[in-house]
Design a protein around this motif. Structure first.
Motif, PDB file in Angstrom:
ATOM      1  N   LYS A 104       0.850  -1.185   0.000  1.00  0.00           N
ATOM      2  CA  LYS A 104       0.000   0.000   0.000  1.00  0.00           C
ATOM      3  C   LYS A 104       0.893   1.244   0.000  1.00  0.00           C
ATOM      4  O   LYS A 104       1.903   1.321   0.704  1.00  0.00           O
ATOM      5  CB  LYS A 104      -0.955  -0.007   1.186  1.00  0.00           C
ATOM      6  N   VAL A 105       0.510   2.183  -0.858  1.00  0.00           N
ATOM      7  CA  VAL A 105       1.340   3.376  -1.023  1.00  0.00           C
ATOM      8  C   VAL A 105       1.028   4.374   0.082  1.00  0.00           C
ATOM      9  O   VAL A 105       1.901   4.960   0.697  1.00  0.00           O
ATOM     10  CB  VAL A 105       1.104   4.012  -2.408  1.00  0.00           C
ATOM     11  N   THR A 106      -0.265   4.536   0.336  1.00  0.00           N
ATOM     12  CA  THR A 106      -0.661   5.538   1.310  1.00  0.00           C
ATOM     13  C   THR A 106      -0.615   4.943   2.711  1.00  0.00           C
ATOM     14  O   THR A 106      -1.175   3.891   2.962  1.00  0.00           O
ATOM     15  CB  THR A 106      -2.082   6.032   0.991  1.00  0.00           C
ATOM     16  N   ARG A 107       0.056   5.613   3.595  1.00  0.00           N
ATOM     17  CA  ARG A 107       0.168   5.094   4.953  1.00  0.00           C
ATOM     18  C   ARG A 107      -0.948   5.601   5.857  1.00  0.00           C
ATOM     19  O   ARG A 107      -1.124   5.099   6.952  1.00  0.00           O
ATOM     20  CB  ARG A 107       1.509   5.495   5.564  1.00  0.00           C
ATOM     21  N   GLY A 108      -1.644   6.622   5.380  1.00  0.00           N
ATOM     22  CA  GLY A 108      -2.721   7.164   6.198  1.00  0.00           C
ATOM     23  C   GLY A 108      -2.213   7.710   7.516  1.00  0.00           C
ATOM     24  O   GLY A 108      -2.826   7.543   8.563  1.00  0.00           O
ATOM     25  N   LYS A 128      10.568   4.812   0.430  1.00  0.00           N
ATOM     26  CA  LYS A 128       9.247   4.487   0.980  1.00  0.00           C
ATOM     27  C   LYS A 128       9.188   3.186   1.756  1.00  0.00           C
ATOM     28  O   LYS A 128       8.199   2.894   2.392  1.00  0.00           O
ATOM     29  CB  LYS A 128       8.172   4.567  -0.092  1.00  0.00           C
ATOM     30  N   ASP A 149      -0.716  19.328  -0.664  1.00  0.00           N
ATOM     31  CA  ASP A 149      -0.934  18.296  -1.678  1.00  0.00           C
ATOM     32  C   ASP A 149       0.354  17.545  -2.040  1.00  0.00           C
ATOM     33  O   ASP A 149       0.342  16.705  -2.952  1.00  0.00           O
ATOM     34  CB  ASP A 149      -1.523  18.913  -2.950  1.00  0.00           C
ATOM     35  N   GLN A 158       3.144  14.958  -2.545  1.00  0.00           N
ATOM     36  CA  GLN A 158       3.059  13.484  -2.572  1.00  0.00           C
ATOM     37  C   GLN A 158       3.703  12.851  -1.335  1.00  0.00           C
ATOM     38  O   GLN A 158       3.329  11.761  -0.929  1.00  0.00           O
ATOM     39  CB  GLN A 158       3.774  12.950  -3.823  1.00  0.00           C
ATOM     40  N   ARG A 180       1.603  11.321   1.355  1.00  0.00           N
ATOM     41  CA  ARG A 180       0.920  10.031   1.152  1.00  0.00           C
ATOM     42  C   ARG A 180       1.666   8.892   1.838  1.00  0.00           C
ATOM     43  O   ARG A 180       1.082   7.883   2.206  1.00  0.00           O
ATOM     44  CB  ARG A 180       0.770   9.732  -0.338  1.00  0.00           C
ATOM     45  N   VAL A 181       2.978   9.023   1.955  1.00  0.00           N
ATOM     46  CA  VAL A 181       3.748   7.944   2.572  1.00  0.00           C
ATOM     47  C   VAL A 181       4.153   8.280   4.005  1.00  0.00           C
ATOM     48  O   VAL A 181       4.848   7.509   4.661  1.00  0.00           O
ATOM     49  CB  VAL A 181       5.012   7.585   1.747  1.00  0.00           C
ATOM     50  N   ASP A 219       4.006   8.891   8.016  1.00  0.00           N
ATOM     51  CA  ASP A 219       3.308   8.454   9.227  1.00  0.00           C
ATOM     52  C   ASP A 219       2.952   9.663  10.080  1.00  0.00           C
ATOM     53  O   ASP A 219       2.008   9.627  10.856  1.00  0.00           O
ATOM     54  CB  ASP A 219       4.201   7.503  10.026  1.00  0.00           C
TER      55      ASP A 219
END
Lengths: 265, 334
Positions: A232-236, B288, B301, B303, B306-307, B309
């Motif tokens: 999964k790319v998005t870690r949230g 990543k 926004d 990127q 998105r990765v 924590d």
């Protein structure tokens, strides 16, 4: 100095799309380019040719349309290229690929130096360059960041390793894999593009090269891919806005707590 | 030929073993136990004592093969390959694990071609397949977009390189015993075609970002070279190394050995901090797989979030000084 540069055609990586169901790459609409890390090898090769004369020949193993990558390299200033292509090569892992390319390079003829990109941006193995050196039994240096000097017998290179740069004197013929630091790739010129259009790019199948088909493709490849997963790319993760000083202080407090909870502080 | 046993290829420099050698034992021990076989380490070095190599036994090896000769003081592909191929031919191991370092990533392909072995690069996970006993090797590819599991059903040995820091070093158990086998170096295996004639060590700051637990990276958002001081300070406070995006390296704010990403290095630290880095896919490919990622960027926004924590959407020139100050107090109050 006669130079051979193995190159690979790869999908443009800035917009890789994956098929969520099959775990394979969506190839439609994705442009194919020369592996970006091969461009450094091509530039280094052209610069050596400009200084010492000789020829630069690119070689690529891939589907018929990989011819485009070879023509692009010629447009940059390489003299010619060979495409190694045929069904018998399909499914080759790094062993079979290095074997096929090394046999093809033997057929091209006498060479002084083989220049490779450090790895291809799709497979990411970096094994084919050292593998070709192994098959051809020529001197090998990887992660080369600078060519210091060269003459008919020897090439002196700087190699980027974990704790610094080491200088190696290598007897020719040699194979060198290069890193980005070695050069700044030029763009193809209009004249180069015209030349590329007019240059014939021979396509060699196993029969032309005279190699053992049992050592190619899946038959010759020790490794098998058994599963592909998409991580999964998005870690949230927690994203905290900090538009002013007050919120920045709070965000930093939160970050410090987060780092403590993970034992980083 | 019957192939049996698991090998790790230890790395040594100046008579000392490198930590990655012990990480390989963690991997190797697990595989050897699952295969119900022995674990051996191979040490190719110059001037290495029994006392030094015994640490490999205390950390999980049952046997250590040592070839000690001045010709092995520094890595050269040809001589190391000759020695390792000879050892493989003699002892026929089933599995060989090496580090995905500049030497491991050079030696192993060279050897695998000569032994017609299956080799998988840069693995992040290794396991044994139930039933067949085959080695299952998992590795990221296509810039980290996929994880592929690979096996070598019919060829032996099965060989892998694994990323440094992708596992913990095996702990010392002082009660463990094992055998040190010193083998003579056959001068015929010395290949003189490549000579090491110089070395320039990294000066000052640590740039071995691939073996760092913490990497703090700066990008275009830093605006100029001098502002890397903020990154250096944070790296120092977190005990980490300094990384950079391609943008920062191309602007000559910092040297290429620091570059993280597709045309730089792939890092897998426990903590990766990205400040002023937008997170182009080429950069994400290089970081990543880090265990924990912290991002600081003014663009919501970007990127990189998105990765992340933990992300802070804000001005790094405000956030980093605050963070450095807070960390000074934290460390001070300990």
């Amino acid at each position: 100095m006669n130079i051979v540069i193995p190159i690979k055609q790869v999908p443009e990586t800035s917009n890789v799309k994956m098929d969520e169901k099959t775990g394979t790459m969506v190839r439609e609409g994705v442009e194919s380019i020369i592996n970006p890390l091969d461009l450094y090898a091509i530039e280094a090769g052209i610069q050596l040719k400009d200084r010492f004369g000789g020829t630069v020949t690119v070689i690529s193993m891939g589907p018929p349309n990989a011819e485009k990558a070879i023509r692009e390299a010629i447009a940059m200033g390489c003299d010619g290229g060979v495409l190694v292509s045929g069904r018998e090569f399909a499914g080759s892992d790094t062993w079979a690929t290095a074997y096929a390319l090394s046999e093809s390079i033997k057929k091209i003829g006498a060479f002084d130096l083989i220049l490779c990109g450090e790895r291809a941006t799709d497979g990411d193995t970096g094994q084919v360059g050292p593998g070709i050196a192994s098959f051809l039994d020529v001197s090998l240096a990887t992660y080369v960041s600078r060519i210091v000097e060269t003459d008919e017998k020897e090439i002196v290179v700087e190699r980027l390793i974990e704790d610094g740069y080491e200088t190696l004197a290598m007897r020719l013929p040699a194979l060198v894999t290069v890193v980005k630091e070695i050069s700044y790739p030029r763009l193809p010129t209009l004249r180069g593009k015209q030349k590329a259009r007019k240059t014939a790019v021979p396509v060699w199948a196993a029969a032309e090269i005279g190699i053992d088909a049992a050592k190619l493709g899946l038959n010759g490849s020790p490794t098998r891919v058994v599963k592909i997963e998409m991580p999964k790319v998005t870690r949230g993760g927690k994203i905290v806005p900090a538009p002013d000083e007050e919120s920045a202080v709070r965000a930093v407090d939160g970050l410090v707590d987060f780092l403590k909870s993970k034992d980083f502080i | 030929m019957t192939y049996a046993g698991v090998w790790t290829i230890a790395e040594a420099r100046d008579g000392a073993l490198r930590q990655v050698s012990f990480e390989l034992l963690t991997r190797g021990r697990k595989l050897a136990d699952k295969r119900n076989t022995t674990l051996s380490s191979v040490v190719l070095a110059s001037g290495i004592s029994d006392e030094t190599v015994r640490e490999l036994i205390k950390r999980g090896a049952d046997r250590v093969y040592v070839v000690d000769d001045p010709a092995l003081a520094h890595f050269t592909a040809e001589t190391f390959s000759n020695v390792l191929v000879k050892l493989i031919d003699t002892y026929a191991p089933e599995i060989i694990i090496a580090a995905a370092t500049t030497s491991g990533r050079t030696l192993m392909p060279h050897v695998s071609m000569r032994t017609h072995a299956g080799l998988t690069a840069d693995c992040t996970d290794l396991d044994i397949e139930e039933g067949t006993g085959n080695l299952l090797q998992t590795r990221p590819a296509i810039g980290g977009n996929i994880l592929a599991t690979i096996k070598t059903p019919e060829f032996r040995p099965q060989m892998s390189t694994v990323r440094p820091r992708s596992t913990k070093p095996a702990p010392v158990d002082a009660s463990r015993t094992g055998e040190i086998v010193r083998l003579p170096f056959d001068p015929a295996l010395r290949d003189g075609r490549v000579r090491r004639i110089g070395f320039k060590a990294n000066e000052g700051e640590e740039v071995d970002i691939q073996s760092a637990d913490v990497v703090v990276s700066g990008g275009k958002g830093l605006k100029k070279a001098e502002n890397f001081a903020l990154i250096r300070e944070l790296a120092e406070k977190l005990g980490g190394s300094i990384g950079a995006s391609r943008d920062a390296v191309d602007r000559a704010w910092i040297g290429y050995p620091h570059q993280v990403g597709l045309s730089g290095k792939t890092v897998t630290p426990k903590l990766y901090v990205a400040a002023g880095i937008s997170g182009a896919i080429q950069h994400l490919a290089g970081m990543k797989t880090a265990e924990t990622i912290v991002a600081i960027n003014s663009d919501p926004d970007a990127q990189i979030f998105r990765v992340a924590d933990y992300g802070i959407v804000g001005d790094l020139f405000e956030v980093l000084p605050l963070l450095n100050e807070r960390l000074s107090r934290e460390v001070g109050s300990k």
